[in-house]
Design a protein around this motif. Sequence first.
Motif, PDB file in Angstrom:
ATOM      1  N   ARG A   1      20.705  21.092  15.990  1.00 14.00           N
ATOM      2  CA  ARG A   1      20.600  21.673  18.315  1.00 14.00           C
ATOM      3  C   ARG A   1      22.142  22.207  17.986  1.00 14.00           C
ATOM      4  O   ARG A   1      23.082  22.038  17.075  1.00 14.00           O
ATOM      5  CB  ARG A   1      22.241  20.350  18.198  1.00 14.00           C
ATOM      6  CG  ARG A   1      19.987  18.975  18.742  1.00 14.00           C
ATOM      7  CD  ARG A   1      20.431  17.225  19.409  1.00 14.00           C
ATOM      8  NE  ARG A   1      19.579  17.061  18.450  1.00 14.00           N
ATOM      9  CZ  ARG A   1      19.974  15.457  19.165  1.00 14.00           C
ATOM     10  NH1 ARG A   1      20.961  14.604  19.259  1.00 14.00           N
ATOM     11  NH2 ARG A   1      18.799  14.935  18.591  1.00 14.00           N
TER      12      ARG A   1
ATOM     13  N   ARG B   1      29.226  15.954  14.016  1.00 18.57           N
ATOM     14  CA  ARG B   1      27.992  16.326  14.324  1.00 18.57           C
ATOM     15  C   ARG B   1      27.788  17.811  14.272  1.00 18.57           C
ATOM     16  O   ARG B   1      28.538  19.227  13.945  1.00 18.57           O
ATOM     17  CB  ARG B   1      28.637  16.617  15.844  1.00 18.57           C
ATOM     18  CG  ARG B   1      27.973  17.177  16.980  1.00 18.57           C
ATOM     19  CD  ARG B   1      28.962  17.555  18.049  1.00 18.57           C
ATOM     20  NE  ARG B   1      28.779  17.080  19.477  1.00 18.57           N
ATOM     21  CZ  ARG B   1      29.101  16.313  20.450  1.00 18.57           C
ATOM     22  NH1 ARG B   1      29.240  17.918  20.816  1.00 18.57           N
ATOM     23  NH2 ARG B   1      29.383  16.027  21.373  1.00 18.57           N
TER      24      ARG B   1
ATOM     25  N   PHE C   1      21.052  18.761  11.545  1.00 22.41           N
ATOM     26  CA  PHE C   1      21.257  17.701  10.442  1.00 22.41           C
ATOM     27  C   PHE C   1      20.193  17.325   9.880  1.00 22.41           C
ATOM     28  O   PHE C   1      19.293  17.053  10.822  1.00 22.41           O
ATOM     29  CB  PHE C   1      22.407  16.520  11.228  1.00 22.41           C
ATOM     30  CG  PHE C   1      21.519  16.877  12.616  1.00 22.41           C
ATOM     31  CD1 PHE C   1      21.742  18.003  13.676  1.00 22.41           C
ATOM     32  CD2 PHE C   1      20.889  15.375  13.217  1.00 22.41           C
ATOM     33  CE1 PHE C   1      21.006  17.403  15.176  1.00 22.41           C
ATOM     34  CE2 PHE C   1      20.312  15.359  14.527  1.00 22.41           C
ATOM     35  CZ  PHE C   1      19.978  16.357  15.382  1.00 22.41           C
TER      36      PHE C   1
ATOM     37  N   GLN D   1      17.103  13.659   9.996  1.00 25.92           N
ATOM     38  CA  GLN D   1      17.595  12.046  10.618  1.00 25.92           C
ATOM     39  C   GLN D   1      16.068  11.701   8.984  1.00 25.92           C
ATOM     40  O   GLN D   1      15.090  12.345   9.073  1.00 25.92           O
ATOM     41  CB  GLN D   1      17.186  12.611  11.723  1.00 25.92           C
ATOM     42  CG  GLN D   1      17.981  12.828  12.997  1.00 25.92           C
ATOM     43  CD  GLN D   1      17.365  12.536  14.067  1.00 25.92           C
ATOM     44  OE1 GLN D   1      16.039  11.793  14.381  1.00 25.92           O
ATOM     45  NE2 GLN D   1      18.205  12.474  15.426  1.00 25.92           N
TER      46      GLN D   1
ATOM     47  N   ALA E   1      27.829   7.411  17.079  1.00 33.73           N
ATOM     48  CA  ALA E   1      25.964   7.256  16.479  1.00 33.73           C
ATOM     49  C   ALA E   1      26.243   7.092  15.015  1.00 33.73           C
ATOM     50  O   ALA E   1      25.569   7.974  15.337  1.00 33.73           O
ATOM     51  CB  ALA E   1      25.450   7.588  17.407  1.00 33.73           C
ATOM     52  N   LEU E   2      24.925   6.132  14.389  1.00 37.81           N
ATOM     53  CA  LEU E   2      24.976   6.227  13.642  1.00 37.81           C
ATOM     54  C   LEU E   2      23.136   6.777  14.142  1.00 37.81           C
ATOM     55  O   LEU E   2      22.181   7.459  12.659  1.00 37.81           O
ATOM     56  CB  LEU E   2      25.484   5.300  12.656  1.00 37.81           C
ATOM     57  CG  LEU E   2      26.376   4.967  11.829  1.00 37.81           C
ATOM     58  CD1 LEU E   2      26.684   3.229  11.580  1.00 37.81           C
ATOM     59  CD2 LEU E   2      26.876   6.247  10.835  1.00 37.81           C
TER      60      LEU E   2
ATOM     61  N   GLY F   1      19.966   5.880  16.978  1.00 34.30           N
ATOM     62  CA  GLY F   1      19.471   5.340  17.679  1.00 34.30           C
ATOM     63  C   GLY F   1      17.664   5.038  18.314  1.00 34.30           C
ATOM     64  O   GLY F   1      17.738   6.310  17.439  1.00 34.30           O
TER      65      GLY F   1
ATOM     66  N   GLY G   1      15.798   6.941  14.849  1.00 28.92           N
ATOM     67  CA  GLY G   1      16.247   8.318  14.448  1.00 28.92           C
ATOM     68  C   GLY G   1      17.730   7.493  13.819  1.00 28.92           C
ATOM     69  O   GLY G   1      18.327   7.835  14.731  1.00 28.92           O
TER      70      GLY G   1
ATOM     71  N   GLY H   1      21.090   9.126  11.875  1.00 34.56           N
ATOM     72  CA  GLY H   1      20.712  10.455  11.149  1.00 34.56           C
ATOM     73  C   GLY H   1      21.755   9.843   9.527  1.00 34.56           C
ATOM     74  O   GLY H   1      22.454   9.670   9.846  1.00 34.56           O
TER      75      GLY H   1
HETATM   76  P1  AMP Z   1      19.651  11.017  19.114  1.00 37.88           P
HETATM   77  O1  AMP Z   1      18.704  11.409  19.005  1.00 37.88           O
HETATM   78  O2  AMP Z   1      21.161  12.154  19.547  1.00 37.88           O
HETATM   79  O3  AMP Z   1      20.095   9.297  19.280  1.00 37.88           O
HETATM   80  O4  AMP Z   1      20.555  11.227  17.763  1.00 37.88           O
HETATM   81  C1  AMP Z   1      19.595  10.254  16.733  1.00 37.88           C
HETATM   82  C2  AMP Z   1      20.649  10.135  16.062  1.00 37.88           C
HETATM   83  O5  AMP Z   1      21.340  11.376  14.837  1.00 37.88           O
HETATM   84  C3  AMP Z   1      22.545  10.087  15.377  1.00 37.88           C
HETATM   85  O6  AMP Z   1      22.693   9.061  15.895  1.00 37.88           O
HETATM   86  C4  AMP Z   1      23.235  10.569  14.290  1.00 37.88           C
HETATM   87  O7  AMP Z   1      23.642   9.729  13.565  1.00 37.88           O
HETATM   88  C5  AMP Z   1      22.027  12.229  14.264  1.00 37.88           C
HETATM   89  N1  AMP Z   1      22.810  13.178  15.041  1.00 37.88           N
HETATM   90  C6  AMP Z   1      22.322  13.291  16.369  1.00 37.88           C
HETATM   91  N2  AMP Z   1      22.824  14.846  16.717  1.00 37.88           N
HETATM   92  C7  AMP Z   1      23.547  15.541  15.627  1.00 37.88           C
HETATM   93  C8  AMP Z   1      24.388  16.345  15.208  1.00 37.88           C
HETATM   94  N3  AMP Z   1      24.734  17.044  15.955  1.00 37.88           N
HETATM   95  N4  AMP Z   1      24.953  15.998  13.586  1.00 37.88           N
HETATM   96  C9  AMP Z   1      24.731  15.333  13.142  1.00 37.88           C
HETATM   97  N5  AMP Z   1      23.967  13.939  12.636  1.00 37.88           N
HETATM   98  C10 AMP Z   1      23.402  13.933  14.730  1.00 37.88           C
END
Ligand code: AMP
Length: 475
Positions: free
Chosen positions: A156, A164, A168, A170, A324-325, A327, A349, A351
């Motif tokens: 991303r 962030r 990263f 998952q 958020a760890l 989601g 997912g 992280g």
């Molecule tokens: P999300 O799909 O955005 O809910 O992401 C699921 C999980 O992936 C999040 O809770 C984080 O643990 C991890 N995550 C998302 N974006 C990032 C990022 N830019 N850097 C590190 N971990 C991330």
Amino acid sequence: MGSRGWSPATAGRDLARGTPSTEPRSTAGSSPPFDGLDCRPMPTYRAPRGTRDLLPGETATWTRLERLAADLAARYGYHRIETPLFELTDVFERGVGEVTDIVEKELFRLAPRTEEGEAWALRPEPTAGIVRAYVQHGMQTWPQPVKLTETGPMFRYDRPQAGRYRQFWQWDVEAIGDPGPAIDAEIIELATRFYREAGLAGVEVQLNSIGDPACRPAYVAELTAYFRANVSALPELERDRLERNVLRLLDSKDPAMAALNAAAPRITDRLCGLCAEHFAGVQTHLDALGVPYRLAPGLVRGLDYYTRTAFEFYVVGREGQQQALAGGGRYDGLVELLGGRPTPGIGFGIGLDRLLLALAETNAPGASVVEPPLVAVVVGADPDDTVTRLRVATDLRAAGIAARAELGRRKLGKQLEAAARDQAHFAVIVGDELAAGEVGLRDLPAGTQKLVAIEDLAREIGRSHGAHRHGPAPD
Ligand code: AMP
């Protein structure tokens, strides 16, 4: 690497090469002659901003978490899938939603290279690619649900900061073809167990239902009217979002939004009968499994495709935007959106980068795993006889023993010092006794030594070292 030997610090120096940097290294400008040591003036390359190298020393913990994830996935009946790191941009635009930060601002778009000019992007999340694969390979004809798991890097283009990154990792789990609600609870319990077995304490799941196409539109209209009536109190960014994706206002972390959000109409009070029944069912199953959760009416998730169950994992007391760890949630419309038959699905997912940070911050026992040292180092009285040392080490490895041969041509004393530095359990000493089919076996921590017949060597080491043997046992 010359005679310095290997260490995480020296390995890091080599891994750091690879990408350009604007920051000059301290060695730039000097030009000592190359003498086999790593002290040449080096091009000033660094990993791209927002990415990092995982170095030996960190990777043992990483490997532990990946193995735990793979073990749990298997225990719960999930099968590994590997999808490409890039997909047609369309897969993400449709599958994640065009009016999301992930697609609008953060997508790593790749320049078209084919004659057809196909537009590709690096995957920002795995679900869209996995669902694309589900449709493409006709998995709707397999016994349902199809339970899939994938671990790998996501990309991303975000502003890098602690927790962030632009690349990263998952661990992802998807159950496609089961409408729930029991499987919703099963998947949440799986994630909860992962954190527990990983050694991270104080993790809490926040749970919500965001309705479905039957009840969400009326709620969205009501919410839009509510925020329009309060538009003067909205920060500028939220004003812009109001007309494009009003649900996102609810998970705004802007302090100016706290009071407004607290008084906003709640989706859980406006769920249609089927969604309310489903949400109650998820909670009944979680209660029966003894999984604690906290209802979070403001939790809406950033992705368009979610329906009904939505959840996120946090360390209690650390609920900020980058905290958020994990989601996850239900996406009952996604398979159809990507060209398949209407099929329900749910997944999460987790992280891994943030989990590692959280383990370190809480000084969890599993925060830094140390790799087991080598079992044996083969050394020799004749510095030049690398052939014999390498042959003996190769035979030990074939017998399942982690071994290193001393391949430098230094004196025996130095070879033994290096073996002790490696924290090896044994030094195998090749000397004149080899003519009689024997080698010396020194137990380094105990300081004892004996002669062992070469054909008994692996068995003897295996017996004394049992617990640390790698791979098949010698017979
Ligand atoms: P999300 O799909 O955005 O809910 O992401 C699921 C999980 O992936 C999040 O809770 C984080 O643990 C991890 N995550 C998302 N974006 C990032 C990022 N830019 N850097 C590190 N971990 C991330």
